[in-house]
Design a protein around this motif. Structure first.
Motif, PDB file in Angstrom:
ATOM      1  N   ALA A  35       0.953  -1.107  -0.002  1.00 36.90           N
ATOM      2  CA  ALA A  35      -0.044  -0.127   0.107  1.00 36.90           C
ATOM      3  C   ALA A  35       0.924   1.267  -0.087  1.00 36.90           C
ATOM      4  O   ALA A  35       0.520   2.175  -0.794  1.00 36.90           O
ATOM      5  CB  ALA A  35      -0.860   0.138   1.420  1.00 36.90           C
ATOM      6  N   MET A  36       1.955   1.133   0.790  1.00 38.87           N
ATOM      7  CA  MET A  36       2.813   2.331   0.815  1.00 38.87           C
ATOM      8  C   MET A  36       3.481   2.671  -0.522  1.00 38.87           C
ATOM      9  O   MET A  36       3.432   3.856  -0.958  1.00 38.87           O
ATOM     10  CB  MET A  36       3.939   2.115   1.942  1.00 38.87           C
ATOM     11  N   SER A  37       3.736   1.673  -1.154  1.00 39.84           N
ATOM     12  CA  SER A  37       4.446   1.877  -2.375  1.00 39.84           C
ATOM     13  C   SER A  37       3.596   2.460  -3.624  1.00 39.84           C
ATOM     14  O   SER A  37       3.754   3.116  -4.193  1.00 39.84           O
ATOM     15  CB  SER A  37       5.123   0.247  -3.019  1.00 39.84           C
ATOM     16  N   GLN A  38       2.235   1.908  -3.292  1.00 36.75           N
ATOM     17  CA  GLN A  38       1.170   2.344  -4.149  1.00 36.75           C
ATOM     18  C   GLN A  38       0.961   3.964  -3.917  1.00 36.75           C
ATOM     19  O   GLN A  38       0.915   4.564  -4.814  1.00 36.75           O
ATOM     20  CB  GLN A  38      -0.106   1.756  -3.789  1.00 36.75           C
ATOM     21  N   LEU A  39       0.994   3.983  -2.453  1.00 38.31           N
ATOM     22  CA  LEU A  39       0.832   5.397  -2.293  1.00 38.31           C
ATOM     23  C   LEU A  39       1.945   6.415  -2.742  1.00 38.31           C
ATOM     24  O   LEU A  39       1.934   7.446  -3.551  1.00 38.31           O
ATOM     25  CB  LEU A  39       0.740   5.734  -0.884  1.00 38.31           C
ATOM     26  N   ALA A 277      -4.024  -1.136  10.005  1.00 40.37           N
ATOM     27  CA  ALA A 277      -5.288  -0.846   9.274  1.00 40.37           C
ATOM     28  C   ALA A 277      -5.597   0.374   9.536  1.00 40.37           C
ATOM     29  O   ALA A 277      -6.205   1.182   8.489  1.00 40.37           O
ATOM     30  CB  ALA A 277      -6.270  -1.977   9.641  1.00 40.37           C
ATOM     31  N   GLN A 278      -5.504   1.050  10.858  1.00 39.00           N
ATOM     32  CA  GLN A 278      -5.880   2.232  10.972  1.00 39.00           C
ATOM     33  C   GLN A 278      -5.242   3.384  10.195  1.00 39.00           C
ATOM     34  O   GLN A 278      -5.784   4.293   9.655  1.00 39.00           O
ATOM     35  CB  GLN A 278      -5.621   2.850  12.430  1.00 39.00           C
ATOM     36  N   LEU A 279      -3.829   3.160  10.277  1.00 44.20           N
ATOM     37  CA  LEU A 279      -2.789   4.060   9.115  1.00 44.20           C
ATOM     38  C   LEU A 279      -3.458   3.885   7.883  1.00 44.20           C
ATOM     39  O   LEU A 279      -3.402   4.732   6.977  1.00 44.20           O
ATOM     40  CB  LEU A 279      -1.347   3.364   9.344  1.00 44.20           C
ATOM     41  N   ARG A 280      -3.720   2.796   7.212  1.00 45.58           N
ATOM     42  CA  ARG A 280      -4.259   2.515   5.984  1.00 45.58           C
ATOM     43  C   ARG A 280      -5.535   3.366   5.872  1.00 45.58           C
ATOM     44  O   ARG A 280      -5.494   3.778   4.756  1.00 45.58           O
ATOM     45  CB  ARG A 280      -4.342   1.003   5.620  1.00 45.58           C
ATOM     46  N   ALA A 281      -6.420   3.065   6.848  1.00 42.58           N
ATOM     47  CA  ALA A 281      -7.651   3.849   6.590  1.00 42.58           C
ATOM     48  C   ALA A 281      -7.407   5.370   6.588  1.00 42.58           C
ATOM     49  O   ALA A 281      -7.938   6.062   5.894  1.00 42.58           O
ATOM     50  CB  ALA A 281      -8.621   3.558   7.779  1.00 42.58           C
ATOM     51  N   ILE A 283      -4.349   6.875   5.453  1.00 39.89           N
ATOM     52  CA  ILE A 283      -3.949   7.053   4.452  1.00 39.89           C
ATOM     53  C   ILE A 283      -4.982   7.079   3.270  1.00 39.89           C
ATOM     54  O   ILE A 283      -4.790   7.954   2.172  1.00 39.89           O
ATOM     55  CB  ILE A 283      -2.846   5.931   4.033  1.00 39.89           C
ATOM     56  N   ALA A 284      -5.715   6.165   3.213  1.00 47.34           N
ATOM     57  CA  ALA A 284      -6.861   6.170   2.175  1.00 47.34           C
ATOM     58  C   ALA A 284      -7.634   7.332   2.363  1.00 47.34           C
ATOM     59  O   ALA A 284      -7.874   8.031   1.363  1.00 47.34           O
ATOM     60  CB  ALA A 284      -7.890   4.944   2.273  1.00 47.34           C
ATOM     61  N   MET A 285      -8.045   7.917   3.583  1.00 43.21           N
ATOM     62  CA  MET A 285      -8.770   9.057   3.884  1.00 43.21           C
ATOM     63  C   MET A 285      -7.565  10.215   3.208  1.00 43.21           C
ATOM     64  O   MET A 285      -8.404  11.149   2.332  1.00 43.21           O
ATOM     65  CB  MET A 285      -8.734   9.455   5.068  1.00 43.21           C
ATOM     66  N   TYR A 286      -6.699  10.373   3.450  1.00 47.33           N
ATOM     67  CA  TYR A 286      -5.692  11.430   2.970  1.00 47.33           C
ATOM     68  C   TYR A 286      -5.634  11.319   1.633  1.00 47.33           C
ATOM     69  O   TYR A 286      -5.682  12.316   0.697  1.00 47.33           O
ATOM     70  CB  TYR A 286      -4.386  11.183   3.356  1.00 47.33           C
ATOM     71  N   GLU A 287      -5.524  10.040   0.993  1.00 47.27           N
ATOM     72  CA  GLU A 287      -5.613  10.050  -0.602  1.00 47.27           C
ATOM     73  C   GLU A 287      -6.822  10.636  -1.122  1.00 47.27           C
ATOM     74  O   GLU A 287      -6.677  11.166  -1.943  1.00 47.27           O
ATOM     75  CB  GLU A 287      -5.446   8.503  -0.854  1.00 47.27           C
ATOM     76  N   SER A 288      -8.129  10.103  -0.552  1.00 46.85           N
ATOM     77  CA  SER A 288      -9.194  10.739  -1.199  1.00 46.85           C
ATOM     78  C   SER A 288      -9.147  12.269  -1.137  1.00 46.85           C
ATOM     79  O   SER A 288      -9.507  13.009  -1.978  1.00 46.85           O
ATOM     80  CB  SER A 288     -10.525  10.088  -0.431  1.00 46.85           C
ATOM     81  N   GLU A 289      -8.728  12.790   0.294  1.00 48.56           N
ATOM     82  CA  GLU A 289      -8.565  14.331   0.117  1.00 48.56           C
ATOM     83  C   GLU A 289      -7.571  14.982  -0.919  1.00 48.56           C
ATOM     84  O   GLU A 289      -8.154  15.918  -1.454  1.00 48.56           O
ATOM     85  CB  GLU A 289      -8.234  14.633   1.632  1.00 48.56           C
TER      86      GLU A 289
END
Ligand code: ADP
Ligand code: MG
Length: 795
Positions: A35-39, A277-281, A283-289
């Motif tokens: 996920a990190m690398s994707q980010l 999982a939390q971090l991922r969530a 990150i996902a939030m940040y990504e969406s933002e």
């Protein structure tokens, strides 16, 4: 890398709680890493997009720059054209010089100026346009938002980096724990294998022992022994067994402990999974933002782009329109220039013609100058001779003026009598005694009416001054007499009247309002100054008084000394006073000093000056001697200003002793003066000059062509009416001696018909001078005979 290397083993089986399943934490970490690398990839992609957008922006900027440079070039071209046109105009102008075409030229200049201004305006606008795209984006809300977004992005990136750091730390921890787990598993395996071997060995021995026992049981007695042995042996085995069981127990305990550790680790892993999982969530939030912000930014950029394009288009359109207007103007100027060209051509022709003429001009000028010089020389010569002629005429006119002046004074009467009524003063007191008894004729300024003892009496004199008359008014009347003194005439001015009637006021006046004495000297100074280039004058003054028929020098060192009047020893018959001090005066200051000196002399001599001065005659004798610089002609005129003693009849009021003597002397001298004047006016052969010191001293100033003025001072109040009556009677007697209306008329008639025809200065025979105080030897003084003398035979 470490993670990935161990990953194969760690993530091999799913998550489980058993020892064999403990590597289940690895796949989670792996996913996190993925996920990190994707980010990161996503971030890189976003950065690329941003760069692309910036590139596009830069491209557009450069486009705009190009457009503006193009516009600038166009403006530059226009400017050049304008300059060249201006140069053309100035060239044409310099070729032509400015004459008729000046109007056109001015028009062109104005047009040029206007165009230049327009150009400047366009340039300013262009400048503005250039500034515009940057400026709005600088301050607009989109740019602010995008900056905010950018900030947020960088913040997010920072957070991601932080998270990444945390993740890598966790990874490291997980790795370490996995390693330890693997180690423990290996050891556990070894232990288990060992235990299995031991069990196997023990079970094998047990089996062997059982077999041995069975065989022994089959051999009973021995068996018994065997059994015992076995039993003995079995106890040993039992001991080994219990030992191995204890060991087994210990191992199991160890395994349990390990399991506990594993369980704890699994729990840790689970919690780290949760965190991940939390971090991922997050990150996902940040990504969406980030995505949203990116989308917003793109939209804003799009709208900004559109705005910019629109502004550029508008500016371009405006610039084009303005350019068009400039072009049109330019075309207008061009046509103007074209129409002006023929006119310029003709002007050039004119100018060339003029140039040719100018080339020949110096020669022409020289000739003209030569002739003009000659003319001027001639004119100067003529003017010179004219000047000479004029000078001659001027001198003749001067003589004539003197004659005319003399005659004017004569016509007024060589002896004139005027009256001056002083105003009512505080000293007159109040009540009926102080009421006014004198009135005047509104139409005739020579008439005075007096109300004496209830009876009106009128007198006619040469002139009457009312109390309103100022010192200047009175001086105006005597001015002509004083100027005649400069022309060489002798003049006597007497102030006659009772004490307190204003004699001293009229003659001396006050420092603020001086009388005849000072004004006369001032006038003499100014007249003398006016004649200065042609005449040289010296003015001297003497001051004397006559008291009880004794003459004293008021300016001498010995005022008490008696002065005598003597005949000149040169046999000329002239009189002079030996020892009488004469001061030369040049300014009013000098006169004031002389007056002051005279006063000091008088005050030290007499304790009651007022009383004394009212009983003595005070004389101021001014002598004016002149030399005509061009002819050498000399003149001497004498001005005698006399403040007479009070005319009141003291003797009649029963005075005694010195008062009576004083009164007698005064009466005698005043009646002698009256007699002399009467005799002069009636032209008697004998004039009784010698009857008093005063008339004897003034003999030369009273006789001949001398002029005499008697100012009769009167008081206006009731209590003085008898003295006023007496004074006015004296005045009328003096005045009426000669000048009866008939005789005056005859004189006037003969003067008006003959004066100009009869007078001819060249033919005049010089009269012998009869100046009493002329210095002996100043015999060059000569005066032409008076017109009166010439006219007398005719009358
Ligand atoms: P006099 O010399 O005849 O004795 P003054 O000249 O001394 O007389 O005059 C007497 C007073 O009257 C003085 O105070 C003087 O100032 C005043 N006086 C005379 N004449 C005038 C005048 N015209 N206006 C104002 N004051 C006058
Ligand atoms: Mg006086």
């Amino acid at each position: 890398m470490n993670v990935e290397k161990t990953g194969g083993r760690l993530f091999g089986s799913g998550r489980c709680s058993s020892l064999a399943g403990s590597p289940g934490a690895a796949p989670m970490v792996h996913r996190m890493v993925e996920a990190m690398s994707q980010l990161q990839e996503e971030k890189a992609r976003l950065q690329e997009e941003l760069a692309a957008l910036q590139e596009r922006l830069a491209l557009r900027d450069s486009d705009q720059q190009a457009t503006s440079t193009q516009l600038q070039n166009q403006v530059e071209n226009l400017k050049e054209k304008l300059i060249s046109q201006a140069q053309e105009v100035s060239r044409l102008r310099s070729e032509l010089g400015g004459t008729d075409l000046e109007k056109h030229r001015d028009l062109l200049v104005v047009e040029n100026e206007r165009l230049r201004q327009e150009m400047r305006r366009f340039e300013a606008e262009l400048q503005e346009l250039r500034g515009k795209p940057a400026a709005p984006c600088l301050g607009c809300e989109h740019s602010q938002e995008s900056a905010q977004l950018r900030d947020k992005l960088s913040q997010l990136q920072l957070e991601v980096a932080e998270n990444k750091g945390m993740l890598s730390e966790l990874n490291l921890e997980v790795q370490q724990k996995t390693d330890r787990l693997a180690e423990v598993e290996l050891r556990l395996k070894d232990c288990l294998a060992e235990k299995a071997q031991e069990e196997e060995r023990l079970s094998r021995r047990l089996r062997d022992s059982h077999e041995t026992i069975a065989s022994l049981r089959a051999q009973s007695p021995p068996i018994k022994y065997v059994i015992r042995t076995v039993e003995v042996e079995s106890s040993k085995t039992k001991q080994a067994l219990s030992e191995s069981q204890a060991r087994n127990q210990h191992l199991q305990e160890q395994v349990a402990m390990q399991r506990q550790v594993l369980k704890e680790m699994e729990q840790q892993l689970q919690s780290s999974h949760q965190l991940t999982a939390q971090l991922r969530a997050q990150i996902a939030m940040y990504e969406s933002e980030l995505e949203r912000a990116h989308g917003q930014m793109l939209e804003e950029m799009q709208s900004l782009e559109e705005d910019k394009n629109r502004a550029i288009e508008e500016a371009f359109a405006r610039a084009q329109v303005e350019m068009k207007a400039v072009h049109e103007n330019l075309a207008g100027v061009r046509t103007n220039l074209l129409t002006l060209q023929p006119a310029l051509r003709t002007l050039t022709n004119d100018y060339n013609g003029l140039k040719r003429q100018v080339r020949g001009f110096p020669l022409l000028l020289q000739e003209a100058l030569k002739s003009v010089k000659a003319e001027i020389g001639q004119a100067i010569e003529e003017a010179n001779s004219n000047n000479q002629e004029l000078l001659r005429k001027y001198r003749r006119e001067l003589q004539l003026r003197k004659k005319c002046h003399n005659e004017l004074v004569r016509l007024k009467g060589n002896i004139r009598v005027i009256a001056r009524v002083r105003p009512v003063t505080k000293e007159d007191g109040e009540g009926p005694d102080a009421t006014n008894a004198v009135t005047f004729d509104a139409d005739d300024d020579s008439i005075i009416h007096l109300l004496h003892k209830g009876k009106p009496v009128s007198f006619e004199l040469d002139k009457v001054f009312s109390p309103r008359a100022s010192q200047q008014d009175v001086f105006q009347e005597v001015q002509a007499l004083i100027t005649s003194c400069i022309d060489g005439f002798n003049v006597c001015i007497f102030a006659y009247g009772q004490t307190g009637a204003g004699k001293t006021y009229t003659m001396e006046g006050t420092p603020e309002n001086p009388g005849i004495n000072q004004r006369a000297l001032q006038l003499l100074f100014s007249e003398v100054q006016e004649k200065a280039p042609d005449w040289e004058y010296t003015i001297t003054v003497s001051a004397a008084e006559i008291y009880n028929e004794v003459l004293r020098d008021l300016l001498g060192q010995e005022p008490q000394e008696k002065l005598e009047i003597r005949l000149c020893p040169d046999g000329s018959g002239q009189l002079y006073v030996p020892g009488l001090t004469e001061f030369q005066v040049q300014s009013v200051d000098d006169i004031n000093k002389v007056f002051e000196f005279g006063h000091t002399n008088r005050t030290t001599e007499f304790t009651n000056l007022n009383e004394h001065s009212s009983r003595s005659h005070a004389l101021l004798i001014v002598t004016v001697r002149g030399v005509d610089c061009s002819t050498g002609l000399r003149t001497t005129g004498k001005l005698n200003l006399v403040d007479l003693a009070g005319s009141e009849r003291v003797g009649k009021s029963g005075a005694e002793g010195s008062r009576l003597r004083e009164a007698q002397h005064i009466n005698k001298s005043l009646s002698a003066l009256g007699d002399v004047i009467a005799a002069l006016r009636s032209r008697q052969g004998h004039v009784p000059f010698r009857n008093s010191k005063l008339t004897y001293l003034l003999q030369d100033s009273l006789s001949g062509d001398s002029k005499t003025l008697m100012v009769v001072q009167v008081s206006p109040v009731e209590k003085n009416t008898s003295e006023t009556l007496y004074s006015l009677k004296f005045a009328e007697r003096v005045r009426s001696v000669e000048l009866g209306p008939g005789s005056r008329r005859a004189e006037l008639g003969s003067w008006s018909s003959q004066e100009h025809l009869e007078w001819e200065p060249a033919c005049q025979t010089p009269q012998p001078s009869a100046r009493a105080h002329s210095a002996p030897g100043s015999g060059t003084t000569s005066r032409p005979g008076s017109i009166r003398r010439k006219l007398q035979p005719l009358a």
